[in-house]
Design an enzyme around this catalytic site. Sequence first.
Site, PDB file in Angstrom:
ATOM      1  N   SER A  87      -9.623  33.166  15.935  1.00 13.28           N
ATOM      2  CA  SER A  87      -8.269  33.370  16.457  1.00 13.28           C
ATOM      3  C   SER A  87      -8.218  33.873  17.897  1.00 13.28           C
ATOM      4  O   SER A  87      -7.200  33.705  18.563  1.00 13.28           O
ATOM      5  CB  SER A  87      -7.517  34.371  15.590  1.00 13.28           C
ATOM      6  OG  SER A  87      -6.531  33.716  14.848  1.00 13.28           O
TER       7      SER A  87
ATOM      8  N   TYR B 224      -8.346  22.114  17.147  1.00 14.47           N
ATOM      9  CA  TYR B 224      -8.163  23.517  16.736  1.00 14.47           C
ATOM     10  C   TYR B 224      -9.427  24.056  16.060  1.00 14.47           C
ATOM     11  O   TYR B 224      -9.903  25.154  16.381  1.00 14.47           O
ATOM     12  CB  TYR B 224      -6.945  23.621  15.809  1.00 14.47           C
ATOM     13  CG  TYR B 224      -6.795  24.987  15.194  1.00 14.47           C
ATOM     14  CD1 TYR B 224      -6.388  26.084  15.947  1.00 14.47           C
ATOM     15  CD2 TYR B 224      -7.081  25.192  13.843  1.00 14.47           C
ATOM     16  CE1 TYR B 224      -6.271  27.345  15.376  1.00 14.47           C
ATOM     17  CE2 TYR B 224      -6.955  26.450  13.265  1.00 14.47           C
ATOM     18  CZ  TYR B 224      -6.562  27.524  14.036  1.00 14.47           C
ATOM     19  OH  TYR B 224      -6.461  28.770  13.473  1.00 14.47           O
TER      20      TYR B 224
ATOM     21  N   TYR C  73      -2.285  40.212  13.531  1.00 13.61           N
ATOM     22  CA  TYR C  73      -1.797  39.881  12.192  1.00 13.61           C
ATOM     23  C   TYR C  73      -0.747  40.917  11.769  1.00 13.61           C
ATOM     24  O   TYR C  73       0.058  41.337  12.583  1.00 13.61           O
ATOM     25  CB  TYR C  73      -2.951  39.818  11.170  1.00 13.61           C
ATOM     26  CG  TYR C  73      -4.143  38.991  11.598  1.00 13.61           C
ATOM     27  CD1 TYR C  73      -3.977  37.676  12.040  1.00 13.61           C
ATOM     28  CD2 TYR C  73      -5.436  39.501  11.547  1.00 13.61           C
ATOM     29  CE1 TYR C  73      -5.083  36.910  12.413  1.00 13.61           C
ATOM     30  CE2 TYR C  73      -6.533  38.737  11.915  1.00 13.61           C
ATOM     31  CZ  TYR C  73      -6.345  37.449  12.352  1.00 13.61           C
ATOM     32  OH  TYR C  73      -7.418  36.702  12.718  1.00 13.61           O
TER      33      TYR C  73
ATOM     34  N   LYS D 229      -7.092  31.527  20.578  1.00 13.80           N
ATOM     35  CA  LYS D 229      -5.682  31.137  20.766  1.00 13.80           C
ATOM     36  C   LYS D 229      -5.137  31.628  22.103  1.00 13.80           C
ATOM     37  O   LYS D 229      -4.282  30.982  22.708  1.00 13.80           O
ATOM     38  CB  LYS D 229      -4.849  31.688  19.600  1.00 13.80           C
ATOM     39  CG  LYS D 229      -5.239  31.078  18.247  1.00 13.80           C
ATOM     40  CD  LYS D 229      -4.595  31.810  17.067  1.00 13.80           C
ATOM     41  CE  LYS D 229      -5.009  31.188  15.724  1.00 13.80           C
ATOM     42  NZ  LYS D 229      -4.549  31.972  14.565  1.00 13.80           N
TER      43      LYS D 229
ATOM     44  N   VAL E 161     -10.806  36.374  12.559  1.00 12.79           N
ATOM     45  CA  VAL E 161     -11.488  36.549  11.276  1.00 12.79           C
ATOM     46  C   VAL E 161     -13.012  36.603  11.421  1.00 12.79           C
ATOM     47  O   VAL E 161     -13.701  36.977  10.483  1.00 12.79           O
ATOM     48  CB  VAL E 161     -11.113  35.459  10.242  1.00 12.79           C
ATOM     49  CG1 VAL E 161      -9.671  35.592   9.811  1.00 12.79           C
ATOM     50  CG2 VAL E 161     -11.426  34.081  10.751  1.00 12.79           C
TER      51      VAL E 161
HETATM   52  N1  GLU Z   1     -10.123  29.216  12.202  1.00 12.05           N
HETATM   53  C1  GLU Z   1      -9.442  30.255  11.506  1.00 12.05           C
HETATM   54  C2  GLU Z   1      -8.315  29.703  10.642  1.00 12.05           C
HETATM   55  O1  GLU Z   1      -7.584  28.878  11.078  1.00 12.05           O
HETATM   56  C3  GLU Z   1      -8.931  31.248  12.507  1.00 12.05           C
HETATM   57  C4  GLU Z   1      -8.158  32.345  11.859  1.00 12.05           C
HETATM   58  C5  GLU Z   1      -8.276  33.655  12.526  1.00 12.05           C
HETATM   59  O2  GLU Z   1      -9.254  34.032  13.165  1.00 12.05           O
HETATM   60  O3  GLU Z   1      -7.266  34.366  12.355  1.00 12.05           O
HETATM   61  O4  GLU Z   1      -8.156  30.064   9.528  1.00 12.05           O
END
Ligand code: GLU
Length: 315
Positions: free
Chosen positions: A71, A198, A250, A74, A268
């Site tokens: 994440s 992604y 989050y 992003k 994550v």
């Molecule tokens: N590739 C992970 C997903 O889409 C990233 C999620 C994350 O790090 O919050 O679930």
Amino acid sequence: MTRPLPAPADIEAALAAAWKVGKARCADGKVAAYIPELARVDPSLFGLAIHTVDGQSYSHGDAQHPFTLQSASKVFSLSAVVAASGEKVFDHMSVEPSGDAFFSIVKLEEEKGQPRNPYINAGAILTSSHLQGATADAKIDRFRTFLGQSSGLGAGAFPVNEDVFRSEADTGHRNRALAEIMRHHGTIPDVEVAVETYFRQCATSCTAESLARLSLYLVNNGRDPLTGKRVLAPASNHGIVALMATSGMYDEVGSHAIEVGLPSKSSVSGAVLAIAPGRMAIAGFGPALGQKGNSIGAMKALGVLAARLELSVYR
Ligand code: GLU
């Protein structure tokens, strides 16, 4: 007004103390298991890195251990898209916190395929589809070139981990579902290209050291203070950092604001990237996650650093 940087000896002492506190908490967390390849990571790894705007760098523990951005990517895909094409990506995306899990489908459906913000999965998939290039390969080349140029480290410092990519591509059914809903509403043109891009950007590797170095433009109003390269216009940088403060952690964004007080983005894989505007970028890496999916060790360590070095933006 920007406050002066703490003295190097104070940063070093605070970093060592923060690392000790964070490392002790790693035993209380669990690695993410929903991407099978991430479940294989050693939960006791723990590293911290700091890069300051005056070119000093500090690290402790496993700060050179590679991990995938997940994440945290992003923030940088959004930066790359805004740097290349301005704010157009926000035509079909809002900037409000979601209050739901990062992978949630509910609001996306209710809100007619318009993601709440760029740091939940739906918003990030939409953003990936805006990276320049017609194919996923071309878009990822753009993304990695952006990372390499913005950090001054070169794209080679940010390789794609093919095992993690494959592992998520084989199991990321929810992310495909998000993309299909957006395709249905005409928000993205091509599900396969968006989702593969992604997954590959999430599987792009870094270390705590390279992540902190990369983030210096976010600290410095959009210009890398070491190379002098302007990465983002100041107003765009301001928005991207502000979104970290409102949607970067989050469902723990509120308690993180209180305990740390720095715009941050977690992942994550166990990264937490924190921005002390005008002063320093801090990257923590500890794959043992708490109940809300954030690195337990990195959050605790950031709390110690913010308190000792008086970094909170709310003070
Ligand atoms: N590739 C992970 C997903 O889409 C990233 C999620 C994350 O790090 O919050 O679930």
